[in-house]
Design an enzyme around this catalytic site. Structure first.
Site, PDB file in Angstrom:
ATOM      1  N   LYS A  99      -3.120  -2.657  -6.843  1.00 45.94           N
ATOM      2  CA  LYS A  99      -2.931  -2.170  -8.226  1.00 45.94           C
ATOM      3  C   LYS A  99      -1.610  -2.684  -8.807  1.00 45.94           C
ATOM      4  O   LYS A  99      -1.419  -3.870  -8.942  1.00 45.94           O
ATOM      5  CB  LYS A  99      -3.001  -0.635  -8.229  1.00 45.94           C
ATOM      6  CG  LYS A  99      -4.158  -0.049  -7.418  1.00 45.94           C
ATOM      7  CD  LYS A  99      -5.493  -0.333  -8.058  1.00 45.94           C
ATOM      8  CE  LYS A  99      -6.680   0.372  -7.418  1.00 45.94           C
ATOM      9  NZ  LYS A  99      -6.892   0.249  -5.996  1.00 45.94           N
ATOM     10  N   TYR A 138      -8.735  10.076  -4.882  1.00 46.14           N
ATOM     11  CA  TYR A 138      -9.502   8.836  -5.050  1.00 46.14           C
ATOM     12  C   TYR A 138     -10.757   8.921  -4.178  1.00 46.14           C
ATOM     13  O   TYR A 138     -10.710   9.392  -3.033  1.00 46.14           O
ATOM     14  CB  TYR A 138      -8.615   7.650  -4.639  1.00 46.14           C
ATOM     15  CG  TYR A 138      -9.378   6.368  -4.462  1.00 46.14           C
ATOM     16  CD1 TYR A 138     -10.081   5.820  -5.533  1.00 46.14           C
ATOM     17  CD2 TYR A 138      -9.420   5.712  -3.236  1.00 46.14           C
ATOM     18  CE1 TYR A 138     -10.802   4.649  -5.386  1.00 46.14           C
ATOM     19  CE2 TYR A 138     -10.137   4.539  -3.077  1.00 46.14           C
ATOM     20  CZ  TYR A 138     -10.842   4.010  -4.151  1.00 46.14           C
ATOM     21  OH  TYR A 138     -11.555   2.860  -4.003  1.00 46.14           O
ATOM     22  N   ARG A 193      -0.616 -11.497  14.031  1.00 47.22           N
ATOM     23  CA  ARG A 193      -1.088 -10.098  13.973  1.00 47.22           C
ATOM     24  C   ARG A 193       0.094  -9.159  14.181  1.00 47.22           C
ATOM     25  O   ARG A 193       0.191  -8.093  13.563  1.00 47.22           O
ATOM     26  CB  ARG A 193      -2.182  -9.854  15.027  1.00 47.22           C
ATOM     27  CG  ARG A 193      -2.507  -8.388  15.213  1.00 47.22           C
ATOM     28  CD  ARG A 193      -3.922  -8.093  15.658  1.00 47.22           C
ATOM     29  NE  ARG A 193      -4.379  -8.838  16.820  1.00 47.22           N
ATOM     30  CZ  ARG A 193      -3.987  -8.620  18.094  1.00 47.22           C
ATOM     31  NH1 ARG A 193      -3.099  -7.682  18.369  1.00 47.22           N
ATOM     32  NH2 ARG A 193      -4.454  -9.347  19.071  1.00 47.22           N
ATOM     33  N   ASP A 206      -0.086   9.380  -1.594  1.00 47.25           N
ATOM     34  CA  ASP A 206      -0.668   8.159  -2.145  1.00 47.25           C
ATOM     35  C   ASP A 206       0.007   7.950  -3.502  1.00 47.25           C
ATOM     36  O   ASP A 206      -0.225   8.698  -4.450  1.00 47.25           O
ATOM     37  CB  ASP A 206      -2.185   8.340  -2.305  1.00 47.25           C
ATOM     38  CG  ASP A 206      -2.856   7.131  -2.951  1.00 47.25           C
ATOM     39  OD1 ASP A 206      -2.144   6.313  -3.581  1.00 47.25           O
ATOM     40  OD2 ASP A 206      -4.091   7.020  -2.845  1.00 47.25           O
TER      41      ASP A 206
HETATM   42  N1  PLP Z   1      -5.609   5.112  -3.694  1.00 47.20           N
HETATM   43  C1  PLP Z   1      -5.905   5.129  -4.977  1.00 47.20           C
HETATM   44  C2  PLP Z   1      -5.301   6.163  -5.872  1.00 47.20           C
HETATM   45  C3  PLP Z   1      -6.790   4.190  -5.478  1.00 47.20           C
HETATM   46  O1  PLP Z   1      -7.125   4.215  -6.785  1.00 47.20           O
HETATM   47  C4  PLP Z   1      -7.345   3.219  -4.620  1.00 47.20           C
HETATM   48  C5  PLP Z   1      -8.287   2.196  -5.120  1.00 47.20           C
HETATM   49  O2  PLP Z   1      -8.777   2.262  -6.228  1.00 47.20           O
HETATM   50  C6  PLP Z   1      -6.992   3.249  -3.283  1.00 47.20           C
HETATM   51  C7  PLP Z   1      -6.124   4.193  -2.857  1.00 47.20           C
HETATM   52  C8  PLP Z   1      -7.607   2.277  -2.303  1.00 47.20           C
HETATM   53  O3  PLP Z   1      -6.997   1.047  -2.399  1.00 47.20           O
HETATM   54  P1  PLP Z   1      -7.709  -0.317  -1.990  1.00 47.20           P
HETATM   55  O4  PLP Z   1      -8.838  -0.505  -2.917  1.00 47.20           O
HETATM   56  O5  PLP Z   1      -6.637  -1.327  -2.155  1.00 47.20           O
HETATM   57  O6  PLP Z   1      -8.205  -0.200  -0.608  1.00 47.20           O
END
Ligand code: PLP
Length: 901
Positions: free
Chosen positions: A223, A123, A71, A198
């Protein structure tokens, strides 16, 4: 404001194996090299493993070691974090269990009373988590339009603003925020505020916000960083030691660090980040340009009119591989998304496979509709996430989905697909009705179709023994016309089978013994033998001893009954051919194609795309032989081909499927039969150039089965001789296939090569004993001076037809003489071109209604009763029934626009 960095030539101050020296200046590696090279000088593997091992362990022995409990830290994770820091221009990186886990860790820097400024096109999951901390932690969240830095300023409070959360480009509208300018403005006004970005949509390859003043960057590594949709992960990077300390504390306290096995997988994925991204964004750009050129509203930073494009170009090194577009209609969007095959319907993005989705019903469904509307998220928005598949396949698939959904249609004026405006669709329907005759339904229309015959150019007989045959369409065609009846009868008229005509009362067909297919059910591989028996004993019994007519009527009635269900249209089907019937030129397959396509149209199993109304019908004429090509979609062609094959099975028992495929698709194909260690295969010869051939019907009837059996017998008796011949024919087919598909090959050279192959192939067929004196006479006539042409038998031989290649330069008067000479010898010569269009359907939207009334004069009209005033008016049928065969194709051509496969 940060400088624009070209990643491909970017200089990263990172170690390379080459030490810096006054003599040799260190040349740091480029991004893709960094990506692929996982090396941590402080963590050398004890065995020199070239891939980072998975330390699948929760605990570590000892007390003073670097690791004690996974951890808190794990060697596989350390490798990953070191690697991501390296490619992100970061001093620190943390790997956690998902993108949302990353944001969760970051939001724990906040305390009650803090304020967050965030974008308004974030998102969906980010919104959800922000909503949670607003409600449970007492943090105030301001959603602002981050495309306009000025709109942020009123919300900056030096005492309260603790965090600014940005995405650029946003998902799914690809809005651009000036990360550099906003970071600077925020720092000037609220120095304690943490700017968080992000960066999921871009990945560190295309954008590194830490270089532009951001304090913390996170990525959903699910992604692009991983690239294969086989793991969930989040990465956090930062340069500030104080922030890194707090983040590490949270991760250790919460226990959401990434597992060793996922660290391993992510590390593996990251190595190919640059190559994947290069391919993906190149294709994305093609897709965006394509949709934009059709007139859709497309959101993609690579397009010249995309808002904020210059800002994006300044802070990023590429446009990414996500784009979205609006269709103007939610149902239409749903149809498009549902119609795509290669584009998978799925949330998420960044994977090597391409995806299509509707954010409002999928990834952003967690935002309530009112908020979505307030934030300008269109309900009809389609998001495309481009993968690494072949760009042409992706574009093709998308085009088909658009056509099938009715979002685009063929414009005859522009000879291209154009967008059908959603509100134009109703209008088009009305125009369509006007154009096709008032209130006529599709069933009440006359459907006029045509399909070519085929000629085997190389490989006949040998094909039975596993050798490849080359078959091509001929421009002698069968024509099929359905005309509605209003007396609940079904009738057929086969001109070329002794002018056969028959009609049945639809209600008297043996419906109780007929099991029709359900609306979307496909015909199974096996024929319905019960139906065949029932038809033979019932409706076909009336026909008596006319085997050819009976077989054709059986094929027709079988398809009519199988497709019927509760819908039993009343009409006449007439077929006529400019092809000699029974001469081995695929007349039966072209009949099958015509019968199948008209029935499928009548039963609405297929429908041809409606076209936007022409402004001026008089200018709507088109060159039939070229411009209508590809107007019938491959999906329709395949459906017709499946049913034409059903008809061929009824007519021939066990056909190869070559004839109907050539008839439907046109052009030329190479066919290899299954067995002999090979799989059965049919391959379209792309780029086949149309060639002139003379087909000469010897009119000598032949027994195909006997001829085939003769070759079989010879093979048994003289196996070595025959296998040598077969080998030689295979190399002729291979050679011909290569030459026909070679776009570089000069035309004269091609014709010379084909002439030689024709002579050679004929020689082998003679050796196989399948020629006939009449065919040899044709060969001698065409080959002697002054003609000097190459001829071979085609099909089974023993009679039937011979094919003669006619070079482009062959003089017209010589050709006339040759035709006359052949006719004098009681042969039937047909000058034709080979390799032209397949199935054609006369567009019901634009037909020229002048069919020369009066031409029929006092001639008999078959089974059509002439109207009293002698004018037939609208129907094509009377003209079709009486046109001399020599005028049939020109007459058909002049009727209007033909749409081809
Ligand atoms: N940020 C963006 C722009 C996303 O498209 C996503 C998921 O689709 C996330 C964050 C969240 O990521 P995760 O699904 O890996 O938790």
């Amino acid at each position: 404001m940060g400088p624009s960095i070209d990643t491909k030539s970017a200089i990263h101050d990172l170690p390379t194996p080459d030490p810096d020296s006054p003599l040799k200046i260190r040349r740091p590696y480029k991004f893709s090299t960094l990506c692929a090279t996982v090396e941590n000088p402080h963590q050398k593997d004890q065995y020199g493993s070239s891939s980072v091992p998975i330390y699948q362990t929760a605990t570590f022995k000892g007390v003073a070691g670097e690791y004690d409990y996974s951890r808190s830290g794990n060697p596989t994770r350390s490798h990953l974090e070191h690697h991501i820091a390296k490619i992100s221009s970061a001093a620190h990186a943390f790997a956690v269990s998902s993108g949302m886990a990353a944001l969760d860790v970051i939001l724990r820097l906040l305390k009650p009373g803090d304020e967050v400024i965030a974008g308004d096109d974030l998102y969906g999951g980010t919104n959800r988590l922000l909503g949670y901390i607003r409600d449970h932690v007492g943090v105030k969240v301001h959603h602002v339009d981050t495309t306009d830095p000025a709109s942020i300023l009123p919300f900056i409070n030096p005492d309260k603003t603790a965090m600014v959360l940005l995405e650029s480009p946003t998902n799914p509208l690809l809005k651009i925020a000036d990360l550099a300018l906003i970071s600077k403005e925020v720092k000037e006004r609220a120095p304690a505020a943490v700017v968080v970005v992000d960066n999921t949509m871009m990945s560190p390859y295309l954008q590194r916000p830490l270089e532009h003043g951001a304090d913390i960057v996170y990525d959903s590594a699910t992604k692009y960083l991983s690239g294969h949709h086989d793991l969930m992960a989040g990465m956090i990077t930062c340069n500030r030691d104080d922030l890194a300390k707090q983040l590490a504390f949270v991760i250790n306290s919460v226990g959401n660090a990434l597992t060793p096995i996922d660290c391993f997988l992510l590390l593996r994925g990251v190595k190919t980040l640059a190559v994947r991204m290069d391919r993906q964004q190149t294709t994305a750009s093609l897709v965006a340009t394509y949709l934009h050129s059709l007139g859709f509203k497309v959101h993609y930073p690579g397009l010249p009119d995309h808002p904020g494009r210059e800002i994006h170009q300044r802070i990023a090194d590429g446009n990414g591989a996500v784009l979205s577009f609006e269709t103007g209609n939610k149902e239409l969007s749903e149809k498009i998304v549902g119609g795509a095959r290669l584009w998978g319907i799925s949330v998420s993005f960044g994977c090597v496979n391409s995806l299509i989705s509707m954010p409002c019903v999928m990834s952003h469904a967690s935002i309530d509709p009112a908020t979505r509307a307030a934030r300008g998220l269109p309900e009809d928005l389609i998001r495309l996430c481009v993968g690494i598949e072949d760009p042409s396949d992706l574009l093709d698939d998308l085009e088909h989905a658009l056509i099938d959904a009715g979002a685009i249609a063929l414009s005859m004026q522009q000879n291209a697909y154009v967008r059908v405006q959603p509100d134009e669709k109703a209008l088009n329907k009305a125009v369509e009705q006007l154009a096709i005759g008032g209130s006529k339904s599709k069933e009440e229309l006359e459907w006029f179709v045509s399909a070519p015959g085929k000629v085997i150019l190389f490989g006949e007989h040998a094909v039975v023994h596993g050798v490849t045959a080359i078959a091509a369409s001929v421009d002698l065609r069968c024509y099929g016309l359905t005309t509605p009846r209003y007396d609940n009868k079904l009738s057929v008229h086969f001109h070329d089978i002794d002018n056969f005509y028959h009609e049945w009362d639809i209600d008297k067909l043996p419906w109780s013994s007929i099991s029709s297919l359900a609306a979307n059910e496909e015909h199974p591989e096996e024929l319905d033998q019960h139906l065949i028996d029932v038809l033979q004993q019932g409706p076909l019994n009336e026909i008596g001893d006319k085997p050819q007519a009976r077989a054709a009527a059986l094929a027709f009635l079988y398809m009519y009954a199988k497709l019927a269900g509760s819908h039993r249209p009343s009409f006449n089907f007439s077929a006529r051919s400019t092809l000699p019937v029974g001469a081995g030129l695929g007349s039966s397959a072209s009949f099958s194609t015509c019968a199948a396509s008209t029935l499928l149209l009548l039963y609405r199993r297929i429908s041809i795309p409606s076209v936007p109304a022409p402004n001026d019908p008089s200018t709507g004429h088109m060159n039939v032989s070229h411009e209508g090509r590809r107007a019938i979609t491959p999906a329709i062609a395949e459906e017709v081909n499946r049913w034409a094959f059903v008809a061929e099975k009824i007519l021939h028992g066990n056909p190869s499927g070559v004839d109907n495929s050539v008839s439907v698709f046109g052009g030329a194909l190479a066919y290899t039969r299954a067995g002999f260690g090979k799989k059965s295969g049919m391959e379209q010869i792309q780029g086949f150039k149309s060639l002139r051939f003379l087909l000469t019907n010897s009119k000598i009837p032949r027994d195909t089965k006997k001829l085939v059996a003769g070759v079989g017998q010879m093979k048994l008796e003289q196996p070595e001789v025959v296998s040598k011949l077969l080998e030689s024919i295979q190399s002729i087919s291979d050679e011909a296939r290569r030459a026909l598909a070679d776009p570089e090959m000069d035309r004269d050279h091609l014709l010379l090569a084909l002439s030689a192959l024709i002579n050679e192939n004929h020689g082998h067929l003679v050796s196989l004993g399948v020629s006939h004196p009449s065919l040899e006479t044709i060969r001698t006539k065409t080959g002697s001076q002054p003609y000097g042409l190459s001829t071979k038998l085609t099909g089974a031989g023993g009679g039937g037809c011979a094919v003669t290649l006619v070079p482009d330069s062959f003089k017209d008067d010589l050709l006339r003489d040759l035709l006359a000479e052949l006719q004098n010898n009681k042969f039937d010569p047909y000058l034709t071109s080979v390799g032209g269009s397949g199935l054609g359907i006369l567009s019901p939207y634009e037909q020229h209604r002048n069919k020369n009334p009066g031409l029929y004069g006092s001639q008999t009209l078959g089974h059509v009763t002439p109207p009293e005033d002698g004018v037939f008016g609208e129907s094509l049928r009377p003209y079709f029934e009486i046109k001399p065969v020599s005028e049939l194709s020109d007459w058909a051509y002049e009727l209007g626009k033909w749409l081809y496969v």
